[in-house]
Design a protein around this motif. Sequence first.
Motif, PDB file in Angstrom:
ATOM      1  N   VAL A 281       0.847  -1.280   0.035  1.00  0.00           N
ATOM      2  CA  VAL A 281       0.153  -0.133  -0.158  1.00  0.00           C
ATOM      3  C   VAL A 281       0.937   1.377   0.044  1.00  0.00           C
ATOM      4  CG1 VAL A 281      -1.714   1.138   1.270  1.00  0.00           C
ATOM      5  CG2 VAL A 281      -1.746  -1.375   1.328  1.00  0.00           C
ATOM      6  N   ILE A 282       1.855   1.136   0.825  1.00  0.00           N
ATOM      7  CA  ILE A 282       2.936   2.528   1.062  1.00  0.00           C
ATOM      8  C   ILE A 282       3.256   2.879  -0.522  1.00  0.00           C
ATOM      9  CG2 ILE A 282       5.063   3.159   1.659  1.00  0.00           C
ATOM     10  CD1 ILE A 282       2.730   3.425   3.931  1.00  0.00           C
ATOM     11  N   GLU A 283       3.872   1.820  -1.299  1.00  0.00           N
ATOM     12  CA  GLU A 283       4.288   2.039  -2.563  1.00  0.00           C
ATOM     13  C   GLU A 283       3.231   2.336  -3.458  1.00  0.00           C
ATOM     14  OE1 GLU A 283       7.090   2.320  -5.602  1.00  0.00           O
ATOM     15  OE2 GLU A 283       7.465   2.398  -3.426  1.00  0.00           O
ATOM     16  N   LEU A 284       2.101   2.059  -3.449  1.00  0.00           N
ATOM     17  CA  LEU A 284       0.974   2.378  -4.450  1.00  0.00           C
ATOM     18  C   LEU A 284       0.691   3.813  -3.934  1.00  0.00           C
ATOM     19  CD1 LEU A 284      -1.190   2.034  -6.523  1.00  0.00           C
ATOM     20  CD2 LEU A 284      -2.553   0.823  -4.655  1.00  0.00           C
ATOM     21  N   VAL A 285       0.801   3.970  -2.782  1.00  0.00           N
ATOM     22  CA  VAL A 285       0.436   5.610  -2.321  1.00  0.00           C
ATOM     23  C   VAL A 285       1.238   6.553  -2.815  1.00  0.00           C
ATOM     24  CG1 VAL A 285       0.279   7.059  -0.504  1.00  0.00           C
ATOM     25  CG2 VAL A 285      -1.262   5.092  -0.316  1.00  0.00           C
ATOM     26  N   ARG A 286       2.663   6.229  -2.778  1.00  0.00           N
ATOM     27  CA  ARG A 286       3.841   6.803  -3.193  1.00  0.00           C
ATOM     28  C   ARG A 286       3.755   7.112  -4.601  1.00  0.00           C
ATOM     29  NH1 ARG A 286       9.268   6.673  -5.100  1.00  0.00           N
ATOM     30  NH2 ARG A 286       8.788   4.696  -5.816  1.00  0.00           N
ATOM     31  N   ARG A 287       3.302   6.007  -5.543  1.00  0.00           N
ATOM     32  CA  ARG A 287       3.341   6.262  -6.688  1.00  0.00           C
ATOM     33  C   ARG A 287       2.028   7.055  -7.400  1.00  0.00           C
ATOM     34  NH1 ARG A 287       6.033   1.370 -10.130  1.00  0.00           N
ATOM     35  NH2 ARG A 287       7.463   0.680  -8.460  1.00  0.00           N
ATOM     36  N   ILE A 288       0.860   7.195  -6.612  1.00  0.00           N
ATOM     37  CA  ILE A 288      -0.233   7.992  -7.131  1.00  0.00           C
ATOM     38  C   ILE A 288      -0.027   9.313  -6.760  1.00  0.00           C
ATOM     39  CG2 ILE A 288      -2.505   8.389  -6.250  1.00  0.00           C
ATOM     40  CD1 ILE A 288      -3.183   5.482  -6.151  1.00  0.00           C
ATOM     41  N   ARG A 289       0.794   9.525  -5.386  1.00  0.00           N
ATOM     42  CA  ARG A 289       1.179  11.062  -5.314  1.00  0.00           C
ATOM     43  C   ARG A 289       1.908  11.582  -6.244  1.00  0.00           C
ATOM     44  NH1 ARG A 289      -0.137   9.821   1.132  1.00  0.00           N
ATOM     45  NH2 ARG A 289      -2.468  10.065   0.886  1.00  0.00           N
ATOM     46  N   LEU A 290       3.107  10.757  -6.342  1.00  0.00           N
ATOM     47  CA  LEU A 290       4.346  11.100  -7.522  1.00  0.00           C
ATOM     48  C   LEU A 290       3.355  11.727  -8.792  1.00  0.00           C
ATOM     49  CD1 LEU A 290       7.077   8.543  -7.399  1.00  0.00           C
ATOM     50  CD2 LEU A 290       7.287  11.278  -7.173  1.00  0.00           C
ATOM     51  N   GLU A 291       2.430  10.961  -9.056  1.00  0.00           N
ATOM     52  CA  GLU A 291       1.613  11.346 -10.219  1.00  0.00           C
ATOM     53  C   GLU A 291       0.919  12.538 -10.340  1.00  0.00           C
ATOM     54  OE1 GLU A 291       1.555  10.772 -14.218  1.00  0.00           O
ATOM     55  OE2 GLU A 291       1.730   8.863 -13.393  1.00  0.00           O
ATOM     56  N   GLN A 292       0.283  12.713  -8.829  1.00  0.00           N
ATOM     57  CA  GLN A 292      -0.566  13.819  -8.577  1.00  0.00           C
ATOM     58  C   GLN A 292       0.264  15.155  -8.602  1.00  0.00           C
ATOM     59  OE1 GLN A 292      -1.924  12.372  -5.031  1.00  0.00           O
ATOM     60  NE2 GLN A 292      -4.221  12.622  -5.789  1.00  0.00           N
ATOM     61  N   THR A 293       1.787  14.884  -8.266  1.00  0.00           N
ATOM     62  CA  THR A 293       2.779  15.947  -8.107  1.00  0.00           C
ATOM     63  C   THR A 293       3.062  16.402  -9.620  1.00  0.00           C
ATOM     64  OG1 THR A 293       3.391  14.980  -6.141  1.00  0.00           O
ATOM     65  CG2 THR A 293       4.918  16.831  -7.278  1.00  0.00           C
ATOM     66  N   ARG A 294       3.181  15.427 -10.413  1.00  0.00           N
ATOM     67  CA  ARG A 294       3.592  15.595 -11.818  1.00  0.00           C
ATOM     68  C   ARG A 294       2.386  16.340 -12.669  1.00  0.00           C
ATOM     69  NH1 ARG A 294       4.599  11.481 -16.792  1.00  0.00           N
ATOM     70  NH2 ARG A 294       6.306  12.777 -18.004  1.00  0.00           N
ATOM     71  N   LYS A 295       1.135  16.044 -12.571  1.00  0.00           N
ATOM     72  CA  LYS A 295       0.284  16.531 -13.014  1.00  0.00           C
ATOM     73  C   LYS A 295       0.233  18.157 -12.712  1.00  0.00           C
ATOM     74  CE  LYS A 295      -2.444  12.575 -13.627  1.00  0.00           C
ATOM     75  NZ  LYS A 295      -3.391  11.423 -12.974  1.00  0.00           N
ATOM     76  N   ALA A 296       0.405  18.397 -11.475  1.00  0.00           N
ATOM     77  CA  ALA A 296       0.659  19.778 -11.018  1.00  0.00           C
ATOM     78  C   ALA A 296       1.691  20.684 -11.608  1.00  0.00           C
ATOM     79  CB  ALA A 296       0.809  20.075  -9.332  1.00  0.00           C
ATOM     80  N   PHE A 297       2.710  19.794 -11.770  1.00  0.00           N
ATOM     81  CA  PHE A 297       3.955  20.590 -12.477  1.00  0.00           C
ATOM     82  C   PHE A 297       3.295  20.508 -14.168  1.00  0.00           C
ATOM     83  CE2 PHE A 297       7.280  18.501  -9.864  1.00  0.00           C
ATOM     84  CZ  PHE A 297       6.853  19.464  -8.746  1.00  0.00           C
ATOM     85  N   LEU A 298       2.545  19.844 -14.480  1.00  0.00           N
ATOM     86  CA  LEU A 298       2.443  20.079 -16.115  1.00  0.00           C
ATOM     87  C   LEU A 298       1.219  20.822 -16.469  1.00  0.00           C
ATOM     88  CD1 LEU A 298       2.520  15.903 -16.847  1.00  0.00           C
ATOM     89  CD2 LEU A 298       3.810  17.740 -17.909  1.00  0.00           C
TER      90      LEU A 298
END
Length: 358
Positions: A281-298
Amino acid sequence: MSRKKHRIEKISRKILRRKRSRNYVFCDTLEMEEFCKAHFEEYHSTSSFGCNVTQLSTGILETQTTCSPIQDVHLEIFKSNQTLLYEEEANTKSVSFCWLDSLATKDEEVLTTISGHQMTRNSIAGFNRINKTGGNIWDIVGANEELCCMSLKWNKLQERINKLNAFNAYARLEECIGIDSDDHASTQLKKLFHDHFNGQPSKKPNSFYDLAIIFLDNEDNESTFDAHRCESTDLIEDMVKLIHEDRAGMPPITLEEITEYLNSNRDSLNTTCRRIFNMDVIELVRRIRLEQTRKAFLTPHSSTGLKEFTKKRTALYYGFKNWKKFEHSYSSYYGETPSQTIDRSNRNIYSFSAWKGE
């Protein structure tokens, strides 16, 4: 209906029938989301739609999709070089039928999961979304697996089910998350789909509806297997939706809060997560939040300078407290630094005029 309005609708139908297949390439998930929203708006202009796409594997993303809509039917072939988690809000406007193509061998391992159904060579899934209004539907699209998708309008599908007295189709639409079958109807449906993309475009949308209904209505074939919803399917839906939750400026939801809301313990969540996503779960949470951050940058709605100035605050907002660790993880994951993402972000203009036939 006025004569003028009738004439306009008739012309629109002819234009939709004549649309040629169009190819699109996306190099980030934000582009994909904008495209999906534009597609849904085209077919259901009175409905709102939301979706989330998360890259689950590591590397530079490149996806390809070929769309070839005809009247009341949207047909699409999708392929990605990375494994993706695709989520969308369930709706009562359309019903999807999805299957895999181009599997090299009979025993080849399949990574794709549609609405909780682990796909095989003979699977068709995704059509049970009509009874999940307000819910969160999730799919995992495996890297380099060719996904064929057909979307039918629910009101028209209902009309033809009633006309054909195919009442068993209703039950399977509501109860099944997927059907594994190589019966005649499913074979003919796939053939009609592929012929449409291979130089024999269909001008008879009712053929797609009727074959889908016959496929759903037939449960006498001994080789046919119905997959039904289970606790882990519901658990993943709820868990992923919670991870995405944005609580008006509050810190990201913690694992303890997730287990409390789901009334589940950490071990069982991790077991389910590893089985479905091959990570805890921790790794899934990390990957989803990395994606959310990237979309904010994009996002093209903020200036490059502002996003560069606030990039550390943006990462912190999504739970990454150590910038150096975040930057290293981000670069390893996406093959570019946050600054490189920001630098190219405002060069992307999400326009789908070609897809809309303009």
